[in-house]
Write an enzyme that holds these catalytic residues in place. Sequence first.
Site, PDB file in Angstrom:
ATOM      1  N   LYS A 132     -13.681   0.251  -4.752  1.00 51.86           N
ATOM      2  CA  LYS A 132     -14.743   0.607  -3.801  1.00 51.86           C
ATOM      3  C   LYS A 132     -15.815   1.457  -4.507  1.00 51.86           C
ATOM      4  O   LYS A 132     -16.992   1.297  -4.256  1.00 51.86           O
ATOM      5  CB  LYS A 132     -14.169   1.336  -2.580  1.00 51.86           C
ATOM      6  CG  LYS A 132     -13.452   0.390  -1.603  1.00 51.86           C
ATOM      7  CD  LYS A 132     -13.031   1.074  -0.313  1.00 51.86           C
ATOM      8  CE  LYS A 132     -12.354   0.092   0.625  1.00 51.86           C
ATOM      9  NZ  LYS A 132     -11.844   0.673   1.864  1.00 51.86           N
TER      10      LYS A 132
ATOM     11  N   GLU B 114       0.811  -1.222   0.000  1.00 52.95           N
ATOM     12  CA  GLU B 114       0.000   0.000   0.000  1.00 52.95           C
ATOM     13  C   GLU B 114       0.844   1.272   0.000  1.00 52.95           C
ATOM     14  O   GLU B 114       0.475   2.255  -0.632  1.00 52.95           O
ATOM     15  CB  GLU B 114      -0.954   0.004   1.199  1.00 52.95           C
ATOM     16  CG  GLU B 114      -2.024  -1.071   1.085  1.00 52.95           C
ATOM     17  CD  GLU B 114      -2.974  -1.093   2.269  1.00 52.95           C
ATOM     18  OE1 GLU B 114      -3.879  -0.255   2.323  1.00 52.95           O
ATOM     19  OE2 GLU B 114      -2.799  -1.951   3.153  1.00 52.95           O
TER      20      GLU B 114
ATOM     21  N   HIS C 107       7.625 -26.934   3.697  1.00 51.56           N
ATOM     22  CA  HIS C 107       6.943 -28.074   3.080  1.00 51.56           C
ATOM     23  C   HIS C 107       6.474 -27.779   1.665  1.00 51.56           C
ATOM     24  O   HIS C 107       5.805 -28.615   1.054  1.00 51.56           O
ATOM     25  CB  HIS C 107       5.743 -28.484   3.952  1.00 51.56           C
ATOM     26  CG  HIS C 107       6.162 -28.924   5.322  1.00 51.56           C
ATOM     27  ND1 HIS C 107       6.487 -30.239   5.610  1.00 51.56           N
ATOM     28  CD2 HIS C 107       6.367 -28.222   6.455  1.00 51.56           C
ATOM     29  CE1 HIS C 107       6.846 -30.308   6.885  1.00 51.56           C
ATOM     30  NE2 HIS C 107       6.796 -29.103   7.412  1.00 51.56           N
TER      31      HIS C 107
HETATM   32  C1  F6R Z   1      -6.168   1.833   3.499  1.00 48.61           C
HETATM   33  C2  F6R Z   1      -6.135   0.496   4.077  1.00 48.61           C
HETATM   34  C3  F6R Z   1      -7.118  -0.513   3.567  1.00 48.61           C
HETATM   35  C4  F6R Z   1      -8.427  -0.413   4.365  1.00 48.61           C
HETATM   36  C5  F6R Z   1      -9.472  -1.396   3.819  1.00 48.61           C
HETATM   37  C6  F6R Z   1     -10.752  -1.417   4.642  1.00 48.61           C
HETATM   38  O1  F6R Z   1      -5.336   2.729   4.228  1.00 48.61           O
HETATM   39  O2  F6R Z   1      -5.349   0.213   4.924  1.00 48.61           O
HETATM   40  O3  F6R Z   1      -6.544  -1.786   3.690  1.00 48.61           O
HETATM   41  O4  F6R Z   1      -8.190  -0.651   5.712  1.00 48.61           O
HETATM   42  O5  F6R Z   1      -9.784  -1.080   2.501  1.00 48.61           O
HETATM   43  O6  F6R Z   1     -11.235  -0.134   4.873  1.00 48.61           O
HETATM   44  P1  F6R Z   1     -11.633   0.294   6.357  1.00 48.61           P
HETATM   45  O7  F6R Z   1     -10.408   0.133   7.169  1.00 48.61           O
HETATM   46  O8  F6R Z   1     -12.083   1.700   6.259  1.00 48.61           O
HETATM   47  O9  F6R Z   1     -12.735  -0.645   6.748  1.00 48.61           O
END
Ligand code: F6R
Length: 348
Positions: free
Chosen positions: A344, A236, A252
């Site tokens: 998203k 990330e 393994h």
């Molecule tokens: C972004 C991050 C992502 C979010 C994931 C879930 O900084 O770390 O891995 O954590 O997309 O989103 P949330 O945490 O808002 O439920």
Amino acid sequence: MLDDPKAIEKVDRQGMIETLESLPEQCEEALKNASQIRIGYPKPSRIIITGMGGSAIGGDLMRDWLKKDLRVPIEVYRGYELPVYADKKTLVIGVSYSGNTEETLRAFSGAIKKGCMCVGITSGGKLEELCKKNSIPYIKLPGGYLPRFAIAHLFLSMVVVFEKMRLCSDEQHIEREIKDAMQVLEQVRGQCKRQTPAASNISKQIAENVNGKIPIIYTFGPFKGAAKRIKSEFNENAKTPCFWAYIPELNHNEILGWESDLSGKFFVILVRDKKKETKEYVTRLEFTKRVVEKKAGLMELEVVGRTKLAKILSLMYIGAFASVYLAVLKGVDPAPTRLIDELKEELK
Ligand code: F6R
């Protein structure tokens, strides 16, 4: 380059390194913030922590840390539908920093319908609405972080839920470990912050070693969640492929991959805890090291601290710094997560 603060600032435009450098203070704030929660549930027969990405990883750290202290099974669930065995005696902790993550919301709604004992951890969004509407206790986190950078709040809020519900067998021991871990995090901050030159800064050294390679983290024992976290941070923050695996399982299967001619593309970070490693683990770790070193770069990363929590959190902290330094070396802004956001949007 990493010893030039101006060069870091130029790439890290949103100041992620500063956010990392304030982690010890965030921990204090997190414990204070979470302590306001009141939970009236009886003792559960199992614990499910449900979340995704940066919100879920705190659950893995909890499991690694407390597995031997807990009287009930604990699992981290990442997905839409909770397992069928989640029932009225199950404590379900729904964690989403934004409060709007689709999978977490679906799983948490399912838990409410099943009559599970639910607790929320979020900075707002639909998860907060769900908690309010159903009179579910929840910890409201401060806004303004990227989810993965809110780890102090996400993780320590879970710890407070466990403490309030008296889920651990030795509470004083837990308290001592938290205090110790906080001190070790301060020590690691000193060792890994911007001002500490690469010659004595382990995180800068990791970044320099893996630059131009695909990092792999090899781990064992209670350091699986931390390794998984470091992998995600490389993905990330530095926008690089990265993988992790653990001993003994990798002995393994994955170990045979090192016979490949492609091996030179990787760089392995081998987690070590030399004072605690048992004889069979030393043999496995040393054997694995010899195999990898014939084909690729490898560095050992010795965990810092005396207690388990200090070791887990400091490992994670060293890795977080390394991932931001790698982003800087690559000239990549560590903050944006374009592909996650795009998907998203598409799912809306
Ligand atoms: C972004 C991050 C992502 C979010 C994931 C879930 O900084 O770390 O891995 O954590 O997309 O989103 P949330 O945490 O808002 O439920």
